[in-house]
Design an enzyme around this catalytic site. Sequence first.
Site, mmCIF file in Angstrom:
data_model
loop_
_atom_site.group_PDB
_atom_site.id
_atom_site.type_symbol
_atom_site.label_atom_id
_atom_site.label_comp_id
_atom_site.label_asym_id
_atom_site.label_seq_id
_atom_site.Cartn_x
_atom_site.Cartn_y
_atom_site.Cartn_z
ATOM 1 N N HIS A 1 -8.436 -4.069 17.263
ATOM 2 C CA HIS A 1 -8.319 -4.581 15.886
ATOM 3 C C HIS A 1 -9.551 -5.394 15.494
ATOM 4 O O HIS A 1 -9.980 -5.352 14.324
ATOM 5 C CB HIS A 1 -7.047 -5.423 15.728
ATOM 6 C CG HIS A 1 -6.766 -5.764 14.301
ATOM 7 N ND1 HIS A 1 -6.872 -7.033 13.793
ATOM 8 C CD2 HIS A 1 -6.446 -4.959 13.255
ATOM 9 C CE1 HIS A 1 -6.607 -7.009 12.506
ATOM 10 N NE2 HIS A 1 -6.338 -5.773 12.153
ATOM 11 N N ASP B 1 -1.656 -11.703 -3.902
ATOM 12 C CA ASP B 1 -1.769 -10.869 -2.710
ATOM 13 C C ASP B 1 -3.179 -10.274 -2.742
ATOM 14 O O ASP B 1 -3.871 -10.331 -3.764
ATOM 15 C CB ASP B 1 -0.698 -9.769 -2.798
ATOM 16 C CG ASP B 1 -0.948 -8.613 -1.849
ATOM 17 O OD1 ASP B 1 -1.110 -8.872 -0.637
ATOM 18 O OD2 ASP B 1 -1.026 -7.474 -2.324
ATOM 19 N N GLY C 1 -2.506 -5.246 10.734
ATOM 20 C CA GLY C 1 -3.235 -4.175 11.417
ATOM 21 C C GLY C 1 -2.913 -4.082 12.906
ATOM 22 O O GLY C 1 -2.727 -2.990 13.450
ATOM 23 N N ASP D 1 -4.581 -6.976 -0.540
ATOM 24 C CA ASP D 1 -4.713 -5.512 -0.435
ATOM 25 C C ASP D 1 -3.759 -4.787 -1.390
ATOM 26 O O ASP D 1 -2.560 -4.971 -1.320
ATOM 27 C CB ASP D 1 -4.452 -5.074 1.005
ATOM 28 C CG ASP D 1 -5.547 -5.580 1.942
ATOM 29 O OD1 ASP D 1 -5.212 -6.209 2.959
ATOM 30 O OD2 ASP D 1 -6.732 -5.400 1.623
HETATM 31 C C1 XBP Z 1 -1.892 -5.545 3.599
HETATM 32 C C2 XBP Z 1 -1.663 -5.377 5.046
HETATM 33 C C3 XBP Z 1 -2.832 -5.539 5.990
HETATM 34 C C4 XBP Z 1 -3.899 -4.490 5.698
HETATM 35 C C5 XBP Z 1 -4.852 -4.331 6.852
HETATM 36 O O1 XBP Z 1 -1.991 -6.923 3.393
HETATM 37 O O2 XBP Z 1 -0.532 -5.143 5.462
HETATM 38 O O3 XBP Z 1 -2.335 -5.352 7.298
HETATM 39 O O4 XBP Z 1 -3.262 -3.230 5.521
HETATM 40 O O5 XBP Z 1 -5.451 -5.567 7.155
HETATM 41 P P1 XBP Z 1 -1.600 -7.604 1.930
HETATM 42 P P2 XBP Z 1 -5.452 -6.088 8.691
HETATM 43 O O6 XBP Z 1 -1.085 -6.523 1.028
HETATM 44 O O7 XBP Z 1 -0.553 -8.656 2.265
HETATM 45 O O8 XBP Z 1 -2.897 -8.180 1.432
HETATM 46 O O9 XBP Z 1 -5.883 -4.933 9.561
HETATM 47 O O10 XBP Z 1 -6.452 -7.234 8.721
HETATM 48 O O11 XBP Z 1 -4.040 -6.530 8.944
HETATM 49 MG MG MG Z 2 -0.639 -5.821 -0.825
#
Ligand code: XBP
Ligand code: MG
Length: 249
Positions: A100, A26, A69, A28
């Site tokens: 976004h 993963d 997002g 984030d």
């Molecule tokens: C985490 C998410 C993403 C980020 C924001 O993704 O839910 O939405 O918070 O990025 P993961 P975006 O943990 O699966 O990596 O604004 O591009 O969605």
């Molecule tokens: Mg994550």
Amino acid sequence: MSRPGATAGNGVQPAWPHPLKAIIFDVDGTLAETEELHREAFNASFVEAGLDWHWSQDDYRALLRVTGGKERIRHYLQTTRRPGARTPPGAGNDWVQDLHRRKTRRYVELLRSGSIALRPGVRAWLDACRERGLLLAIATTTSPDNVDGLLRHTLGDDGPGRFACIAAGDMVAAKKPAPDVYHAVLDALQLPPAACLAIEDSTAGLRSARAAGIATLVTPSLYTQGQDFDGALAVVPTLDHVDLPMRPA
Ligand code: XBP
Ligand code: MG
């Protein structure tokens, strides 16, 4: 920094998938603690769009229950009313998409100028996988531009090339906790779930990987501490707390 040769603090070794052919990360909260930077990018895009919205850490912790997002913005627009917060007239899908896009541009700029680093143990695992011929992949909800920016910022321009597959954002129809993004990686790698290990930080990510039948190691992040990780192979603070039995070199 300890290499993967270190063992878990309590010495217990999870029953790793065997034979292990690929590790699916993963992004984030797992590769790096990025959600504060996402929150900063969201708030900066609200100012740029002339909105009087502001997401505090407490707001964002609740909003992170919505993955994606655009989906998060739409959820906020439809459900959260701040006293005096102006709701933009005609805020439909195109408006959300545009907001976004602004946020993603800001996020990539903040990545480039910031000091985001990989979480403890991540670099050692990535290097050890490469040395031992394990495939690496990414399964994330975040936007592809954000993945590319993070990997180049933390690993150099050859960062993205380390991964045999990067499945991200809108590449799949349904975001985590749906299994779609992990199915996309398994299809791309042509591997069965039993030959893979997923590394996640959140309940949504764990449920996504488990729904795809993939054993999952959880390293909770700042925004996911205390979430429900039932079904995880193991939960460890960071990757340098547990050894991975890499395939012999
Ligand atoms: C985490 C998410 C993403 C980020 C924001 O993704 O839910 O939405 O918070 O990025 P993961 P975006 O943990 O699966 O990596 O604004 O591009 O969605
Ligand atoms: Mg994550």
